[in-house]
Write a protein that holds these residues in place. Structure first.
Motif, PDB file in Angstrom:
ATOM      1  N   VAL A  63       0.845  -1.195   0.000  1.00  0.00           N
ATOM      2  CA  VAL A  63       0.000   0.000   0.000  1.00  0.00           C
ATOM      3  C   VAL A  63       0.884   1.250   0.000  1.00  0.00           C
ATOM      4  N   LYS A  64       1.872   1.284   0.879  1.00  0.00           N
ATOM      5  CA  LYS A  64       2.762   2.453   0.964  1.00  0.00           C
ATOM      6  C   LYS A  64       3.538   2.668  -0.336  1.00  0.00           C
ATOM      7  N   HIS A  65       3.993   1.587  -0.933  1.00  0.00           N
ATOM      8  CA  HIS A  65       4.776   1.682  -2.167  1.00  0.00           C
ATOM      9  C   HIS A  65       3.938   2.240  -3.319  1.00  0.00           C
TER      10      HIS A  65
ATOM     11  N   ILE B 160       1.594   6.739  -6.455  1.00  0.00           N
ATOM     12  CA  ILE B 160       1.007   6.586  -7.781  1.00  0.00           C
ATOM     13  C   ILE B 160      -0.489   6.840  -7.712  1.00  0.00           C
ATOM     14  N   VAL B 161      -1.129   6.268  -6.685  1.00  0.00           N
ATOM     15  CA  VAL B 161      -2.568   6.476  -6.487  1.00  0.00           C
ATOM     16  C   VAL B 161      -2.866   7.951  -6.240  1.00  0.00           C
TER      17      VAL B 161
ATOM     18  N   THR C 233       1.816   1.670 -16.651  1.00  0.00           N
ATOM     19  CA  THR C 233       1.467   0.633 -15.670  1.00  0.00           C
ATOM     20  C   THR C 233       0.766   1.195 -14.438  1.00  0.00           C
ATOM     21  N   ASP C 234       0.338   2.458 -14.509  1.00  0.00           N
ATOM     22  CA  ASP C 234      -0.296   3.058 -13.343  1.00  0.00           C
ATOM     23  C   ASP C 234      -1.559   2.307 -12.941  1.00  0.00           C
ATOM     24  N   GLY C 235      -2.308   1.784 -13.900  1.00  0.00           N
ATOM     25  CA  GLY C 235      -3.510   1.013 -13.578  1.00  0.00           C
ATOM     26  C   GLY C 235      -3.190  -0.253 -12.801  1.00  0.00           C
ATOM     27  N   ILE C 236      -2.091  -0.884 -13.155  1.00  0.00           N
ATOM     28  CA  ILE C 236      -1.655  -2.081 -12.435  1.00  0.00           C
ATOM     29  C   ILE C 236      -1.312  -1.711 -10.998  1.00  0.00           C
ATOM     30  N   CYS C 237      -0.590  -0.619 -10.837  1.00  0.00           N
ATOM     31  CA  CYS C 237      -0.189  -0.169  -9.497  1.00  0.00           C
ATOM     32  C   CYS C 237      -1.413   0.192  -8.654  1.00  0.00           C
ATOM     33  N   GLU C 238      -2.369   0.871  -9.274  1.00  0.00           N
ATOM     34  CA  GLU C 238      -3.605   1.218  -8.558  1.00  0.00           C
ATOM     35  C   GLU C 238      -4.363  -0.035  -8.149  1.00  0.00           C
ATOM     36  N   GLY C 239      -4.389  -1.042  -9.026  1.00  0.00           N
ATOM     37  CA  GLY C 239      -5.045  -2.313  -8.700  1.00  0.00           C
ATOM     38  C   GLY C 239      -4.362  -3.048  -7.567  1.00  0.00           C
ATOM     39  N   ARG C 240      -3.033  -3.033  -7.581  1.00  0.00           N
ATOM     40  CA  ARG C 240      -2.277  -3.666  -6.492  1.00  0.00           C
ATOM     41  C   ARG C 240      -2.578  -2.968  -5.167  1.00  0.00           C
ATOM     42  N   HIS C 241      -2.618  -1.649  -5.217  1.00  0.00           N
ATOM     43  CA  HIS C 241      -2.922  -0.844  -4.027  1.00  0.00           C
ATOM     44  C   HIS C 241      -4.310  -1.193  -3.502  1.00  0.00           C
ATOM     45  N   GLU C 242      -5.285  -1.196  -4.387  1.00  0.00           N
ATOM     46  CA  GLU C 242      -6.660  -1.477  -3.983  1.00  0.00           C
ATOM     47  C   GLU C 242      -6.799  -2.887  -3.408  1.00  0.00           C
TER      48      GLU C 242
END
Length: 77
Positions: free
Chosen positions: A36-38, A42-43, A53-62
């Motif tokens: 989440v912190k990482h 980006i979020v 790849t921002d969508g991937i990062c947002e998905g990982r965060h969520e």
């Protein structure tokens, strides 16, 4: 006396298994918090990715945040 020793051994084995399970869950929670912190910059939009790849990062965060919330709910039951 042998029955008492056997019960004590069984109790010790169960306590060890519980401790191992708890340590495993704490490792999972720690990894989720770091994920989440990482991904947070980006979020928040403070870091912009140029590779799309921002969508991937947002998905990982969520996903990480949702799982942390679910674990907390389960632990509070």
């Amino acid at each position: 006396m042998d029955n008492i020793k056997a019960l004590q051994t069984e109790r010790d084995n169960l306590m060890s298994a519980i401790d191992q399970k708890d340590a495993f869950i704490e490792k999972i929670k720690s990894w989720l918090v770091s994920e989440v912190k990482h991904q947070q910059p980006i979020v928040d939009g403070t870091v912009i990715l140029s590779d799309g790849t921002d969508g991937i990062c947002e998905g990982r965060h969520e996903c990480a945040e949702s799982l942390l919330n679910q674990i907390e709910e389960w632990e509070n039951k």
